[in-house]
Write an enzyme that holds these catalytic residues in place. Structure first.
Site, PDB file in Angstrom:
ATOM      1  N   HIS A  82       0.863  -1.191   0.000  1.00  0.00           N
ATOM      2  CA  HIS A  82       0.000   0.000   0.000  1.00  0.00           C
ATOM      3  C   HIS A  82       0.890   1.228   0.000  1.00  0.00           C
ATOM      4  CE1 HIS A  82      -3.392   2.633   0.948  1.00  0.00           C
ATOM      5  NE2 HIS A  82      -2.568   3.247   1.779  1.00  0.00           N
ATOM      6  N   ASP A 161     -15.025   2.815   8.238  1.00  0.00           N
ATOM      7  CA  ASP A 161     -14.060   3.785   7.726  1.00  0.00           C
ATOM      8  C   ASP A 161     -14.731   4.780   6.790  1.00  0.00           C
ATOM      9  OD1 ASP A 161     -11.320   4.809   7.399  1.00  0.00           O
ATOM     10  OD2 ASP A 161     -11.636   4.231   5.325  1.00  0.00           O
ATOM     11  N   ARG A 168     -14.128  12.882   9.380  1.00  0.00           N
ATOM     12  CA  ARG A 168     -12.802  13.454   9.617  1.00  0.00           C
ATOM     13  C   ARG A 168     -12.498  14.538   8.596  1.00  0.00           C
ATOM     14  NH1 ARG A 168      -9.142   8.618   8.928  1.00  0.00           N
ATOM     15  NH2 ARG A 168      -7.491  10.157   9.066  1.00  0.00           N
ATOM     16  N   SER A 183      -7.499   3.595   9.699  1.00  0.00           N
ATOM     17  CA  SER A 183      -8.219   3.683   8.425  1.00  0.00           C
ATOM     18  C   SER A 183      -7.535   2.822   7.352  1.00  0.00           C
ATOM     19  CB  SER A 183      -8.275   5.159   8.006  1.00  0.00           C
ATOM     20  OG  SER A 183      -8.664   5.284   6.678  1.00  0.00           O
ATOM     21  N   LYS A 187      -8.562  -1.506   6.190  1.00  0.00           N
ATOM     22  CA  LYS A 187      -8.913  -1.873   4.812  1.00  0.00           C
ATOM     23  C   LYS A 187      -7.937  -2.901   4.247  1.00  0.00           C
ATOM     24  CE  LYS A 187      -9.088   2.542   3.990  1.00  0.00           C
ATOM     25  NZ  LYS A 187      -9.207   3.930   3.560  1.00  0.00           N
TER      26      LYS A 187
HETATM   27  N1  URA Z   1      -5.822   7.224   3.402  1.00  0.00           N
HETATM   28  C1  URA Z   1      -6.734   6.464   4.044  1.00  0.00           C
HETATM   29  O1  URA Z   1      -7.187   5.447   3.520  1.00  0.00           O
HETATM   30  N2  URA Z   1      -7.134   6.844   5.272  1.00  0.00           N
HETATM   31  C2  URA Z   1      -6.670   7.944   5.889  1.00  0.00           C
HETATM   32  O2  URA Z   1      -7.061   8.223   7.000  1.00  0.00           O
HETATM   33  C3  URA Z   1      -5.715   8.731   5.216  1.00  0.00           C
HETATM   34  C4  URA Z   1      -5.297   8.348   3.956  1.00  0.00           C
END
Ligand code: URA
Length: 436
Positions: A82, A161, A168, A183, A187
């Protein structure tokens, strides 16, 4: 339990228990706790932070708000990468087939362009016919047969999320290391990977602008991921300059093809080989980083990685023949040239300004629902350190129309600095944090 007590506890700097975090996350997902209380809790977390234990619990609770990809019955090892996002970052398109050629299974779920950063899904979808909306059966089938598949996130993955991130975004609480960690990691863990490699970008073109911030995020991702039973590597890489010679959607597919055929730009290959090598080590198919890099280079030189890329394009509905025919030819008819304003050395090309300009041109987008264009972007002819004469071509820029080029031009011309002295080169791979 009352939400207000949990908010006050965090406001006063105390550690929350798993039960208290579960009360907040589940209460928000079920809409039993109102947004004004969740907003207040988010702000308390923003200022007070979280311990690694709290971050791991929050990640796990968010993960449990949705479903997890079922890879059971397939032979691993399952490893994904990622990136926190950058400009010209097409590494995923090159890394997944290389890793697959070396025996890793890559269940890749990627994101879209947003703000100044590009998105893997948008790049892939610029290939005619290519779909990034795979059902679970196809995702499993392609990973099992050809080693990787590339998909977007479904609504079933980590719904907590989706809600929390939108809140947020409008409450000034995005830039919190524990919230970002939970977050991203929730995922990624939902993909079902055994091991994860994080490319945490650092610099003006990145989400984390300083090395200190990038290191805090990388450490948090590694330690939290480790607490969740995953093998994790965090690599901090520089995002001051755009990565590679091409920035765009189909333009980046073209450069990915170059990389897979062994002719990619040095910076792209350095970052790609390093991240892929860590995937091989984390997945246990190489004993160390040196052996892994030899395997990655062999996957490219043998043609196996490119062959797997073509197979993936066909698997996911793409027209591989048309893609190859469009290579080098698919350019918007609206273009302009960026020229050196004077003789000297290219001292820098500001990745952030290039990324922002890309939003005007049609490479990226401000809102997730905005469309992007396949045939726009930048082809750089001179990069940092190149010697240029006054009027020499630095980049050809393609926009969706003349107005987009007009709007982007102050950013594009402002991105280029030419100096008398050759600039010092800074390392691309800044730091590595491992928990294997
Ligand atoms: N990317 C994400 O998936 N979540 C975040 O909080 C910030 C960047």
């Amino acid at each position: 339990m009352r939400a207000v007590d949990i908010i006050m506890k965090k406001r006063d700097g105390h550690e929350l228990s798993r039960e208290e975090l579960a009360f907040i996350v589940n209460g928000y997902v079920s809409s039993e706790i109102p947004e004004y209380q969740i907003s207040s809790w988010l702000m308390a977390v923003f200022f007070r932070g979280m311990s690694f234990r709290e971050t791991a619990d929050l990640t796990d609770l968010m993960l449990r708000s949705g479903s997890v990809m079922n890879l059971s019955g397939l032979a691993g090892p399952f490893v994904d990468k990622h990136s926190t996002g950058g400009v010209g970052d097409k590494v995923s398109l090159v890394l997944a087939p290389i890793a697959a050629a070396c025996g890793i299974k890559v269940p890749m779920m990627s994101g879209r362009a947003l703000g100044h950063t590009g998105g893997t899904l948008d790049k892939l979808e610029s290939i005619p016919g290519y779909t990034t909306r795979l059902d679970e059966a196809s995702f499993r089938e392609f990973i099992g047969r050809d080693g990787f598949a590339m998909t977007g996130q479904t609504d079933a993955i980590v719904p907590a999320d989706k809600k929390l991130y939108s809140l947020r975004d409008v409450t000034g609480t995005v830039e919190s290391v524990p919230l970002i960690t939970a977050s991203i990691l929730s995922k990624k863990v939902a993909e079902g990977a055994d091991a994860l490699v994080f490319d945490v970008k650092s610099g003006p073109g990145a989400f984390m602008k300083t090395e200190e911030d990038a290191e805090r995020l990388a450490t948090s991702l590694v330690r939290t991921g480790q607490a969740m039973g995953k093998r994790i590597v965090g690599v901090i890489t520089d995002m001051t300059e755009p990565l590679g010679d091409k920035v765009g959607n189909f333009l980046e597919v073209e450069e990915s093809i170059d990389c897979l055929k062994g002719g990619g730009p040095a910076d792209m290959m350095e970052v790609t080989y390093r991240l892929t090598s860590w995937m091989l080590v984390a997945g246990g198919v190489a004993k160390d980083i040196a052996q892994a890099e030899t395997m990655c280079r062999e996957a490219v030189s043998s043609g196996k990685a490119y062959e797997l890329f073509l197979r993936n394009v066909r698997n996911q509905g793409g027209d591989a023949e048309k893609m190859q025919a469009l290579y080098g030819n698919w350019r918007s008819r609206y273009s302009r040239e960026l020229k050196a304003p004077r003789t000297g050395y290219v001292a820098s090309i500001d990745a952030y300004k290039i990324g922002l300009a890309g939003v005007y041109l049609g490479v990226g987008r401000d809102r997730t629902t905005d469309p992007v264009q396949p045939d726009v972007g930048f082809i750089f002819k001179a990069r940092k350190g190149a010697k240029v004469g006054e009027g020499d071509l630095v980049a050809t820029v393609y926009g969706k129309d003349d107005a987009s080029l007009d709007a982007a031009w102050p950013l594009i011309s402002g991105s280029l600095t030419v100096s008398d002295n050759k600039p010092v080169t800074s390392p691309l791979i800044i730091k590595e944090i491992t928990a294997l």
